[in-house]
Design an enzyme around this catalytic site. Structure first.
Site, mmCIF file in Angstrom:
data_model
loop_
_atom_site.group_PDB
_atom_site.id
_atom_site.type_symbol
_atom_site.label_atom_id
_atom_site.label_comp_id
_atom_site.label_asym_id
_atom_site.label_seq_id
_atom_site.Cartn_x
_atom_site.Cartn_y
_atom_site.Cartn_z
ATOM 1 N N ASP B 159 0.876 -1.177 0.000
ATOM 2 C CA ASP B 159 0.000 0.000 0.000
ATOM 3 C C ASP B 159 0.908 1.221 0.000
ATOM 4 O O ASP B 159 1.136 1.848 1.029
ATOM 5 C CB ASP B 159 -0.866 -0.071 1.259
ATOM 6 C CG ASP B 159 -1.774 1.147 1.415
ATOM 7 O OD1 ASP B 159 -1.766 2.032 0.535
ATOM 8 O OD2 ASP B 159 -2.477 1.218 2.448
ATOM 9 N N SER B 160 1.435 1.504 -1.176
ATOM 10 C CA SER B 160 2.500 2.508 -1.261
ATOM 11 C C SER B 160 2.090 3.682 -2.126
ATOM 12 O O SER B 160 1.042 3.672 -2.772
ATOM 13 C CB SER B 160 3.742 1.858 -1.878
ATOM 14 O OG SER B 160 3.567 1.729 -3.290
ATOM 15 N N PRO B 166 10.426 7.348 -2.656
ATOM 16 C CA PRO B 166 10.626 6.289 -1.662
ATOM 17 C C PRO B 166 10.040 4.937 -2.080
ATOM 18 O O PRO B 166 10.532 3.896 -1.647
ATOM 19 C CB PRO B 166 9.880 6.817 -0.423
ATOM 20 C CG PRO B 166 9.754 8.272 -0.601
ATOM 21 C CD PRO B 166 9.773 8.534 -2.075
#
Lengths: 281, 281
Positions: B159-160, B166
């Site tokens: 869940d990025s 990043p």
């Protein structure tokens, strides 16, 4: 205009905005009804704005046009006479004419300039305009529906702008009563019904007005539509009686290609997410 | 800031923009990784931006969080150990913990400040953070997955943010190989997979990288998500073997409420629109 600029539509009634990266402005016309602008985008093909509101892009209009046409046409047992109110870009007309059983489609848009701009900048949407089954009128859709012979139409498709300005009169009991009268007993009214996330009140009110006009059964089908506020849109079908089971085998075996619509997508859209079902009762 | 202003995210990689009407700026923090901003909107509750990109609003995040959790958890026969990589707003964690059979959830987000801001401005998403089954780590998700014991995890949820900055290292074969190793034989990897309209190339590439890491079966499920570019988003599930039939009876009989997810929505999302199916092969 700089080489790439961004064009945003700040939608007051949803509190959200949509936008596209613009490469160039291509055209603009001030019709007796509204300002129509055409832009070239970097990623979405050509873009049409009416009074600053995004109408369509070359890249994503198939979602809307397929869903405005095929669920209704595959629900009706034998659609032959279809009326489109609005729809001046002719994309819905093209989809309706893919059904070989359709014998006549009358499209009645108040603003001829929408069609002229579509012919010029979205020619792919207008490729069926010369079909002998199609009749393009540029007139008041409210008056047209009021004058239709009772029980003469199988499907009415209301493919309009938002319920403000020229399209305001397409969202009330009086207009729906004309549609009800013009439709045969097994007829279907289908209307674009805005965002099922942000505008549930509007859908509820539409369905209530349709009910007051005599319609007894309703189905609201959601679908993605990136160029409209919230990116999630809907059409609402109304019938005098009966339900919304559709000719699933015919949809599965259709002889024309679609990009979004399929029997499975149609089936899936008939079951609303819980929060939409709860809001619509 | 004027009483009402508009905040737009011009998304370079889709050529489209999303925006919200803003009432006030509430907070801002510059973490070691990114800039996190919180706004109050007029219609969408609170809004979190990371490096200018919309992460979530109070009004529409349920769509995303439910779809990141429940399809995977109702597909796995008996999910007990779940790892969430990213997910710092804790909304996915909350949904996972609704499943009574889950015994442990490790959430590993590199940026503690995302969680601190969520606790402050989206407390409803963090209401399960004190659940004894939950373990919140603030560390590098890539290193965490690489260090997981082989065959120790039932579900990995990635869940990025988008695959830049990043989160870039969460979209390649090396990371997926760590997930593959950590998962049991019947385990499931699920990852947010961007827009199925605008970013099909990215989804195709993700699935190819997952395949190179050993995953054999893939399912991409679309869902509406107004606050992300194009308003239409997806999650992609990957398995070592087997398909994506799910525990439909359990989903239908679940003891917790959902607003978007249902057994019918899950079933519907498993059949892609023709243009997406064609693009993904």
């Amino acid at each position: 205009m700089p080489e790439t600029a961004w064009k945003h539509e700040n939608c007051e009634f949803t509190g959200s905005a949509i936008g596209f990266r613009i490469a160039a402005k291509l055209d603009e016309v001030l019709s007796p009804f509204q300002k129509i602008e055409i832009f070239e985008t970097t990623d979405w093909g050509n873009l049409m704005l009416i009074d600053g509101a995004v109408m369509l892009t070359g890249r994503d209009n198939f979602l809307y046009h397929e869903m405005m046409a095929h669920p209704a046409l595959f629900t009706h047992p034998d659609p032959r006479r279809v009326v489109i109110i609005g729809g001046g870009d002719c994309g819905t007309l093209r989809e309706v004419l893919r059904h070989p059983g359709v014998q006549q489609v009358v499209q009645c848009d108040i603003d001829e300039q929408v069609t002229r701009m579509a012919e010029k900048w979205f020619p792919e949407l207008c490729e069926s305009n010369a079909d002998p089954r199609a009749q393009l009128l540029f007139d008041d859709g409210i008056a047209y529906m009021a004058g239709c012979a009772p029980g003469s139409v199988d499907i009415v498709i209301v493919d309009s702008t938002d319920p403000v300005g020229p399209a305001e009169g397409l969202f009330n009991q009086a207009f729906y009563a004309s549609c009800f009268r013009a439709l045969r007993a097994d007829g279907i009214l289908v209307q674009q019904s805005e965002s099922p996330l942000a505008l549930l009140d509007l859908i509820r009110k539409m369905r209530a007005e349709m009910g007051k006009a005599g319609f007894a059964a309703f189905a609201t089908l959601p679908f993605p539509q990136p160029c409209y506020p919230t990116g999630w849109w809907s059409c609402t079908l109304a019938r005098k009686a009966g339900g919304f089971d559709f000719r699933e085998d015919d949809a599965r075996g259709k002889r024309f290609a679609t990009r979004y619509y399929s029997a499975e997508i149609h089936r899936g859209a008939l079951t609303l997410p819980p929060f939409v079902a709860a809001a619509l009762g």
